[in-house]
Design a protein around this motif. Structure first.
Motif, PDB file in Angstrom:
ATOM      1  N   LYS A  81       0.874  -1.171   0.000  1.00 39.33           N
ATOM      2  CA  LYS A  81       0.000   0.000   0.000  1.00 39.33           C
ATOM      3  C   LYS A  81       0.908   1.217   0.000  1.00 39.33           C
ATOM      4  N   SER A  82       0.888   1.967  -1.073  1.00 35.73           N
ATOM      5  CA  SER A  82       1.821   3.084  -1.206  1.00 35.73           C
ATOM      6  C   SER A  82       1.385   4.275  -0.368  1.00 35.73           C
ATOM      7  N   GLU A  83       2.369   4.946   0.226  1.00 31.78           N
ATOM      8  CA  GLU A  83       2.117   6.176   0.970  1.00 31.78           C
ATOM      9  C   GLU A  83       2.553   7.407   0.179  1.00 31.78           C
ATOM     10  N   ASN A 132      14.549  17.577  -1.540  1.00 32.37           N
ATOM     11  CA  ASN A 132      13.908  16.270  -1.393  1.00 32.37           C
ATOM     12  C   ASN A 132      12.932  16.244  -0.231  1.00 32.37           C
ATOM     13  N   PHE A 133      13.239  16.929   0.852  1.00 31.53           N
ATOM     14  CA  PHE A 133      12.357  16.951   2.018  1.00 31.53           C
ATOM     15  C   PHE A 133      11.046  17.677   1.733  1.00 31.53           C
ATOM     16  N   LEU A 134      11.044  18.556   0.739  1.00 35.42           N
ATOM     17  CA  LEU A 134       9.845  19.328   0.443  1.00 35.42           C
ATOM     18  C   LEU A 134       8.788  18.524  -0.314  1.00 35.42           C
ATOM     19  N   GLY A 135       9.122  17.295  -0.712  1.00 31.74           N
ATOM     20  CA  GLY A 135       8.121  16.416  -1.288  1.00 31.74           C
ATOM     21  C   GLY A 135       8.263  16.184  -2.778  1.00 31.74           C
ATOM     22  N   THR A 136       7.450  15.252  -3.279  1.00 30.78           N
ATOM     23  CA  THR A 136       7.544  14.834  -4.675  1.00 30.78           C
ATOM     24  C   THR A 136       7.290  15.983  -5.641  1.00 30.78           C
ATOM     25  N   LYS A 137       6.302  16.838  -5.327  1.00 29.71           N
ATOM     26  CA  LYS A 137       5.950  17.910  -6.247  1.00 29.71           C
ATOM     27  C   LYS A 137       7.106  18.884  -6.430  1.00 29.71           C
ATOM     28  N   VAL A 138       7.776  19.230  -5.318  1.00 29.86           N
ATOM     29  CA  VAL A 138       8.926  20.141  -5.383  1.00 29.86           C
ATOM     30  C   VAL A 138      10.104  19.452  -6.066  1.00 29.86           C
ATOM     31  N   LEU A 139      10.318  18.178  -5.744  1.00 25.12           N
ATOM     32  CA  LEU A 139      11.380  17.410  -6.406  1.00 25.12           C
ATOM     33  C   LEU A 139      11.150  17.383  -7.911  1.00 25.12           C
ATOM     34  N   ALA A 140       9.903  17.153  -8.310  1.00 28.38           N
ATOM     35  CA  ALA A 140       9.577  17.103  -9.739  1.00 28.38           C
ATOM     36  C   ALA A 140       9.848  18.448 -10.408  1.00 28.38           C
ATOM     37  N   MET A 141       9.448  19.527  -9.744  1.00 27.93           N
ATOM     38  CA  MET A 141       9.670  20.861 -10.298  1.00 27.93           C
ATOM     39  C   MET A 141      11.168  21.155 -10.406  1.00 27.93           C
ATOM     40  N   ALA A 142      11.911  20.793  -9.364  1.00 32.88           N
ATOM     41  CA  ALA A 142      13.359  21.026  -9.374  1.00 32.88           C
ATOM     42  C   ALA A 142      14.037  20.208 -10.469  1.00 32.88           C
ATOM     43  N   ALA A 143      13.546  18.984 -10.696  1.00 30.76           N
ATOM     44  CA  ALA A 143      14.120  18.142 -11.752  1.00 30.76           C
ATOM     45  C   ALA A 143      13.893  18.773 -13.123  1.00 30.76           C
ATOM     46  N   ILE A 144      12.697  19.322 -13.347  1.00 33.46           N
ATOM     47  CA  ILE A 144      12.407  19.969 -14.626  1.00 33.46           C
ATOM     48  C   ILE A 144      13.265  21.215 -14.813  1.00 33.46           C
ATOM     49  N   ILE A 145      13.423  22.009 -13.735  1.00 34.40           N
ATOM     50  CA  ILE A 145      14.283  23.197 -13.807  1.00 34.40           C
ATOM     51  C   ILE A 145      15.719  22.790 -14.111  1.00 34.40           C
ATOM     52  N   GLY A 146      16.193  21.743 -13.428  1.00 35.51           N
ATOM     53  CA  GLY A 146      17.550  21.269 -13.665  1.00 35.51           C
ATOM     54  C   GLY A 146      17.741  20.791 -15.088  1.00 35.51           C
ATOM     55  N   PHE A 147      16.757  20.026 -15.592  1.00 32.72           N
ATOM     56  CA  PHE A 147      16.834  19.556 -16.972  1.00 32.72           C
ATOM     57  C   PHE A 147      16.867  20.732 -17.946  1.00 32.72           C
ATOM     58  N   THR A 148      15.980  21.701 -17.731  1.00 33.76           N
ATOM     59  CA  THR A 148      15.897  22.849 -18.637  1.00 33.76           C
ATOM     60  C   THR A 148      17.210  23.626 -18.655  1.00 33.76           C
ATOM     61  N   ALA A 149      17.754  23.892 -17.459  1.00 35.69           N
ATOM     62  CA  ALA A 149      19.016  24.635 -17.378  1.00 35.69           C
ATOM     63  C   ALA A 149      20.144  23.869 -18.052  1.00 35.69           C
ATOM     64  N   GLU A 150      20.171  22.558 -17.821  1.00 34.81           N
ATOM     65  CA  GLU A 150      21.275  21.762 -18.353  1.00 34.81           C
ATOM     66  C   GLU A 150      21.189  21.620 -19.869  1.00 34.81           C
ATOM     67  N   ILE A 151      19.993  21.377 -20.392  1.00 29.44           N
ATOM     68  CA  ILE A 151      19.877  21.176 -21.835  1.00 29.44           C
ATOM     69  C   ILE A 151      20.108  22.492 -22.574  1.00 29.44           C
ATOM     70  N   PHE A 176       7.345   7.304   7.479  1.00 28.74           N
ATOM     71  CA  PHE A 176       6.917   8.146   6.362  1.00 28.74           C
ATOM     72  C   PHE A 176       6.287   9.424   6.892  1.00 28.74           C
ATOM     73  N   SER A 177       6.665  10.533   6.312  1.00 32.67           N
ATOM     74  CA  SER A 177       6.067  11.814   6.684  1.00 32.67           C
ATOM     75  C   SER A 177       4.751  11.987   5.943  1.00 32.67           C
ATOM     76  N   GLN A 178       3.655  12.007   6.675  1.00 34.74           N
ATOM     77  CA  GLN A 178       2.351  12.176   6.041  1.00 34.74           C
ATOM     78  C   GLN A 178       2.127  13.611   5.576  1.00 34.74           C
ATOM     79  N   THR A 179       2.966  14.519   6.074  1.00 34.49           N
ATOM     80  CA  THR A 179       2.861  15.917   5.648  1.00 34.49           C
ATOM     81  C   THR A 179       3.527  16.125   4.291  1.00 34.49           C
ATOM     82  N   ARG A 180       4.771  15.617   4.165  1.00 30.75           N
ATOM     83  CA  ARG A 180       5.536  15.827   2.936  1.00 30.75           C
ATOM     84  C   ARG A 180       5.485  14.633   1.996  1.00 30.75           C
ATOM     85  N   HIS A 181       4.979  13.507   2.498  1.00 31.70           N
ATOM     86  CA  HIS A 181       4.912  12.274   1.699  1.00 31.70           C
ATOM     87  C   HIS A 181       6.301  11.844   1.213  1.00 31.70           C
TER      88      HIS A 181
END
Length: 506
Positions: free
Chosen positions: A34-36, A173-192, A359-364
């Motif tokens: 059961k995923s959290e 990473n502590f700020l959660g999946t949504k922030v991680l995802a946004m940071a990954a896209i920013i990193g990809f954009t800057a790098e490419i 698991f942090s239920q606040t930050r997932h």
């Protein structure tokens, strides 16, 4: 587009994700979990995570001087050779993750394909390699940060820079999946963008050679066979093409992972490999004095080239993009390491599982698993204060360990196929599965031998064999731990269920 049609498009998109979220929950439940996590990572963000882990800028800038000095310009062909080999590995992984979209990557895949003990060792080697790679990446960023700030790249400054990058990556990473995802896209954009702009400018305004130079070794390798020089220089390609597996490490944070993650893995190879090859091509064709690099007279061709091509101000902007790339790479590596640690903890496979599975239920996010993926690399970095040589020896294991983890999954998949496993996820290779699996294993073995091959005959034997010895040490420690603290044998989570079971005869 009208407001009504736009609303219908949004509703259709929401309906798509809502449908697949229910389907994903049911699939994961059928697999025994059961995923959290929250499925906040879009397909684009998932690809960006793999791309920033692969990080063409980090890989090429870090190893370009070594590769050019060792093998001359023809070393660039290693990107094509290695890219094809790792593409085969990515295809095997795609079939596995499509059937078993579970957080943690190689560990849960090996668990379902083979069993608990094999999975424990697979995950152990890969986890150690990830932690060491995080330390390697942030430590390697030190000289670039020093150059950007105009300060001396001393050991202390390098350590401070590395610790700052670890802290920033951990915060993201502590700020959660949504922030991680946004940071990954920013990193990809800057790098490419950085790769295209820097490479394009070098080719337009600072090209010194034609494409024919790619077939001229300029005497690299001396009087012996050039094959050995090329094999050594090819490490720039070998060290470049991993990161695609990170797309699968966060499988429980992506909607419809069985379909979308295989696509993200393949795109990481296509786009990441193309970007790395383009950056390397631009650098090779723009280095004015290649013989000086081969002879050792110019030990920093990238720095020299950036200063000449962009000036002091422009080169600092480029260095800023490079530093964003280092941060994005560390962030993605840490995300992968923390999901692996959490997966271990959830299955009660290792000492400290009670904390790792919290698991942090606040930050997932799994907070203690993230802390481990921050503190261990920080300790390794701090160790360089006492011995830079020691950290070099520790880091030498990084790439080989990741390849060992890869090939343990590839071997487990091949064994499972031969024992009757038929991939049943949303992505399968069909009749191509077996030959692709064999090709991936053959490539991986050759690559690992190349990485571990001793190339410093004048050094003490333990330094000459340091890469192979480090692998033996890590594997040995894993065996000792399994013997002393065999929690893995008591883990009740599902395992060894990929291969169909033959009913016992009455």
């Amino acid at each position: 587009m009208s407001t009504d049609s736009a609303s219908r498009d949004v509703s259709a998109t929401d309906g798509y994700y809502e449908f697949h979220d229910h389907e994903d929950v049911a699939h994961l439940h059928a697999l025994g979990y059961k995923s959290e996590f929250k499925r906040d990572m879009s397909p684009w963000a998932n690809f960006s995570l793999g791309f920033t882990y692969l990080s063409p800028v980090v890989g090429v800038y870090t190893l370009f001087a070594f590769a050019l000095a060792t093998g001359g310009p023809p070393m660039i062909w290693s990107f094509l050779i290695v890219g094809f080999g790792q593409f085969l590995v990515a295809l095997v992984f795609s079939e596995v993750v499509a059937q078993f979209p579970v957080a943690g990557g190689v560990y849960p895949w090996a668990r379902r394909l083979w069993g608990r003990r094999y999975a424990w060792m697979t995950g152990w080697v890969y986890f150690v390699a990830l932690l060491v790679t995080i330390a390697s990446v942030v430590y390697g960023a030190g000289p670039y940060l020093a150059s950007a700030l105009g300060i001396e790249p001393s050991v202390n400054n390098t350590i401070i820079a590395a610790l700052v990058l670890i802290a920033l990556a951990t915060l993201i990473n502590f700020l959660g999946t949504k922030v991680l995802a946004m940071a990954a896209i920013i990193g990809f954009t800057a790098e490419i963008i950085g790769a295209l702009v820097v490479g394009g400018w070098l080719l337009i305004a600072h090209r010194e050679h034609g494409l024919g130079v790619l077939f001229d070794s300029f005497g690299a390798g001396g009087d012996g066979s050039y094959l050995w020089a090329f094999a050594a220089a090819a490490l720039i390609g070998v060290y470049q093409y991993y990161g695609f597996e990170a797309c699968g490490d966060v499988a429980e944070e992506v909607s419809d992972p069985g379909r979308l993650i295989p696509k993200a893995m393949r795109r990481t190879i296509y786009i990441g490999g193309a970007a790395a090859t383009f950056v390397c091509l631009a650098l090779v064709l723009s280095v004015a004095d290649i013989p000086a690099v081969i002879s050792g007279a110019d030990t920093d061709p990238v720095g020299t080239l950036l200063d000449d091509a962009f000036g002091s101000v422009g080169s600092k902007i480029v260095l800023g993009v490079v530093l964003i790339s280092f941060l994005s790479c560390a962030m993605s590596l840490q995300a992968a390491a923390s999901r692996l640690a959490y997966s271990y903890g959830r299955d009660d496979m290792i000492m400290g599982s009670s904390l790792l599975k919290k698991f942090s239920q606040t930050r997932h996010v799994p907070p203690y698993a993230l802390l481990v993926s921050a503190l261990v690399p920080a300790v390794i970095v701090l160790g360089s204060k006492f011995s830079t040589d020691a950290i070099t020896k520790i880091i030498s294991f990084a790439a080989l360990g990741i390849y060992i983890g890869f090939q343990m999954v590839v071997l487990a998949a091949l064994r499972a196929r031969l024992k009757g496993w038929v991939p049943s996820g949303k992505y399968t290779l069909g009749a191509w599965g077996l030959p692709v699996n064999i090709g991936a294993l053959v490539y991986g073995v050759i690559a690992m031998v190349n990485m571990a091959w001793p190339r410093t005959p004048d050094a003490p034997w333990y330094d000459n064999w340091i890469v192979a010895l480090s692998a033996v040490v890590v594997l040995g420690l894993g065996v000792v731990y399994m013997a002393v603290h065999p929690l893995h044998d008591r883990s009740t989570a599902p395992y060894d269920d990929a291969i169909p079971k033959v009913p016992a005869e009455r």
